[in-house]
Enzyme design. Structure first.
Site, mmCIF file in Angstrom:
data_model
loop_
_atom_site.group_PDB
_atom_site.id
_atom_site.type_symbol
_atom_site.label_atom_id
_atom_site.label_comp_id
_atom_site.label_asym_id
_atom_site.label_seq_id
_atom_site.Cartn_x
_atom_site.Cartn_y
_atom_site.Cartn_z
ATOM 1 C CG HIS A 191 -11.523 -7.648 -1.294
ATOM 2 N ND1 HIS A 191 -10.491 -7.074 -0.568
ATOM 3 C CD2 HIS A 191 -12.309 -6.248 -1.108
ATOM 4 C CE1 HIS A 191 -10.781 -5.665 0.098
ATOM 5 N NE2 HIS A 191 -11.709 -5.423 -0.229
ATOM 6 N NE ARG A 240 -2.886 4.648 0.014
ATOM 7 C CZ ARG A 240 -3.470 3.541 -0.168
ATOM 8 N NH1 ARG A 240 -2.600 2.476 -0.717
ATOM 9 N NH2 ARG A 240 -4.698 3.247 0.034
ATOM 10 C CB SER A 279 -0.925 0.088 1.255
ATOM 11 O OG SER A 279 -1.700 -1.111 1.175
ATOM 12 C CD GLU A 329 -4.859 -4.933 4.147
ATOM 13 O OE1 GLU A 329 -3.858 -4.677 4.633
ATOM 14 O OE2 GLU A 329 -5.284 -3.953 3.440
ATOM 15 N NE ARG A 357 -8.990 -11.167 -0.087
ATOM 16 C CZ ARG A 357 -8.360 -10.191 0.320
ATOM 17 N NH1 ARG A 357 -8.520 -9.282 0.723
ATOM 18 N NH2 ARG A 357 -7.260 -10.247 -0.671
ATOM 19 C CD GLN A 412 -7.797 -0.242 -3.725
ATOM 20 O OE1 GLN A 412 -8.369 -0.752 -4.817
ATOM 21 N NE2 GLN A 412 -6.970 -1.217 -3.208
ATOM 22 N N GLY A 449 -5.901 -3.847 -7.362
ATOM 23 C CA GLY A 449 -6.836 -2.860 -7.095
ATOM 24 C C GLY A 449 -6.214 -1.562 -7.103
#
Length: 449
Positions: free
Chosen positions: A361, A35, A31, A334, A365, A188, A112
């Site tokens: 996801h 970014r 992550s 997550e 899941r 997101q 994603g």
């Protein structure tokens, strides 16, 4: 969900011979890495990423930015080979920003962050940028982001699907301004709009209009990284209006960013300490972080462990008992697969709430966890927004992963205590942790980094 087990290799999940005792150096955060790549690509000056994660998702992001004309140079410190650091720990990436170039074609895989973070940036190019990816990527929601980009002045062609494949026809700039978006299917959408907003002519004011907003820590991470890059951001956490984020147009700084360890990827190793009554130390665990994985300290302590955070990092120990938990995981969705695996090995029932969005996801899941744990003799039922898990004696069998890295590591956790579990396609962990099988075996053998 599609069952591909007949064509994918099975990995015998190692059984723990006793309490684990190891130090595991976890690679960098996906992550943070992705970014940081976006912000560096949009900066006014070159920047560095130190210890980036090198995995499928981050390499897809780097390759996508290169296809848009952004320079990314990779260097590996010679000391990494000597120190035995996991892949990427001695590596640095130099990012040389520039105006995004088109035409371009971007492969998002099933990432994603790539499929959502890059379309706003592509709108700043002059020309068409086509996005496509794995078959599952076509099923993941993008409609809210597409509608928001159109409202901000972008031209997006998706044939009405609200999903991939799509083409962004950039005009060299984007007006920006006020936009409403329902981000209840993915936080997101918010992060994607905020990350590129400093380069929009009017910046942005984003209002979330949905009922719920999952994974808020990831939005806080985006805001924190924007501010460190020099952006002016007004957010609910800083006293702003609820569900509204504002980013002022302006230049971003080229920075030298050290990527934190991926705390969510530390989860299976901490779980191993919990379920075997052992001890695992994760070096470099930050004392303050926006990563959702930091919640593992509290969650796994509630499930029966104990932890210490000091100069060595985080040391987590099991106590020989694993308790069930009733937990709202809406901000840390997550982590659900790993928590579900531990819950299936606990002494009492668990209820995991607030994670209906996990149906959208990498795979569904909630359905996958229910099916796979029950196939081993478990008792898991889906609720409207989560799972109810009643522990039962489990038995051998094949644990399917549906090309989902967190399903694979959940299966490995179960395999610590349940004989002869075989995991389909352990290689899917390469999405965020290419070294997982080796790190897992080293942990069980007591090797320390």
């Amino acid at each position: 969900m599609t069952d591909h087990s007949e064509t994918l290799a099975l990995w015998p999940a190692p059984l723990a011979s006793g309490a684990v005792d190891a130090t595991v150096t976890v690679p960098g955060s996906k992550s943070v890495t992705n970014r940081a790549l976006i912000l560096a690509a949009l900066a006014a000056d070159p920047g560095w990423l130190r210890r980036p994660l090198r995995s499928r998702d981050t390499l897809l992001m780097a390759d996508a930015l290169r296809s848009l004309g952004i320079g990314i140079e990779e260097t590996v410190s010679s000391s990494s080979a000597v120190s035995g650091l996991p892949q990427g720990r001695g590596e640095s990436w130099r990012v040389i920003p520039g105006a995004p170039q088109a035409p371009a074609t971007i492969d998002v895989g099933n990432a994603g962050t790539v499929m959502r973070f890059l379309p706003p940036l592509a709108a700043l190019a002059e020309g068409p940028v086509r996005f496509d990816g794995d078959p599952r990527s076509h099923e993941r929601p993008l409609g809210g982001l597409i509608d928001a980009l159109r409202a901000l002045g972008a031209r997006v062609e998706d044939d009405g699907r609200g999903a991939l494949p799509l083409t962004v026809h950039g005009a060299g700039s984007l007006d920006g301004g006020y936009v409403e978006v329902d981000a209840s299917t993915s936080s997101q959408f918010i992060s994607a709009l905020l990350l590129s907003a400093p380069r929009f002519n009017q910046g942005i004011e984003v209002r979330h209009t949905g009922r719920t907003l999952p994974s808020m820590p990831h939005i806080r991470m985006t805001v924190d990284m924007l501010r460190k890059a020099g952006a002016q951001v007004d957010s609910p956490d800083s006293g702003g209006e609820p569900n509204v984020w504002r980013v002022t147009a302006g230049a971003l700084l080229g920075r030298d960013v050290v990527v934190e360890p991926d705390l969510s990827n530390a989860q299976p190793f901490l779980a191993a300490a919990l379920v075997t009554g052992g001890t695992v130390t994760i070096p470099d665990w930050p004392r303050q972080t926006t990563q959702p994985g930091d919640a593992l300290r509290r969650i796994f302590t509630d499930m029966g462990g104990r932890c210490t955070l000091d100069d060595r990092g985080l040391t987590f120990s099991g106590t020989g008992r694993v308790r069930g938990i009733d937990a709202d995981l809406s901000e840390v969705g997550e982590l659900t697969p790993g928590i579900a695996a531990v819950a299936a090995l606990a002494e009492s029932e668990s209820v995991l709430r607030g994670v209906a969005h996990l149906r959208l996801h990498e795979t569904d899941r909630l359905a996958a966890l229910t099916k796979e744990i029950n196939s081993l003799g478990g008792d898991v039922t889906e609720t409207s927004d989560g799972l109810r898990i009643r522990p039962r004696p489990l038995h051998s069998g094949v644990f399917h992963t549906y090309e989902d890295h967190r399903l694979a590591t959940a299966g490995a956790i179960l395999g610590l205590l349940v004989k002869d579990i075989e995991i389909e396609n352990i290689a899917t962990t390469g999405k965020t942790m290419p070294d997982f099988p080796d790190l897992w075996h080293r942990m069980l053998s007591g090797e320390s980094d």
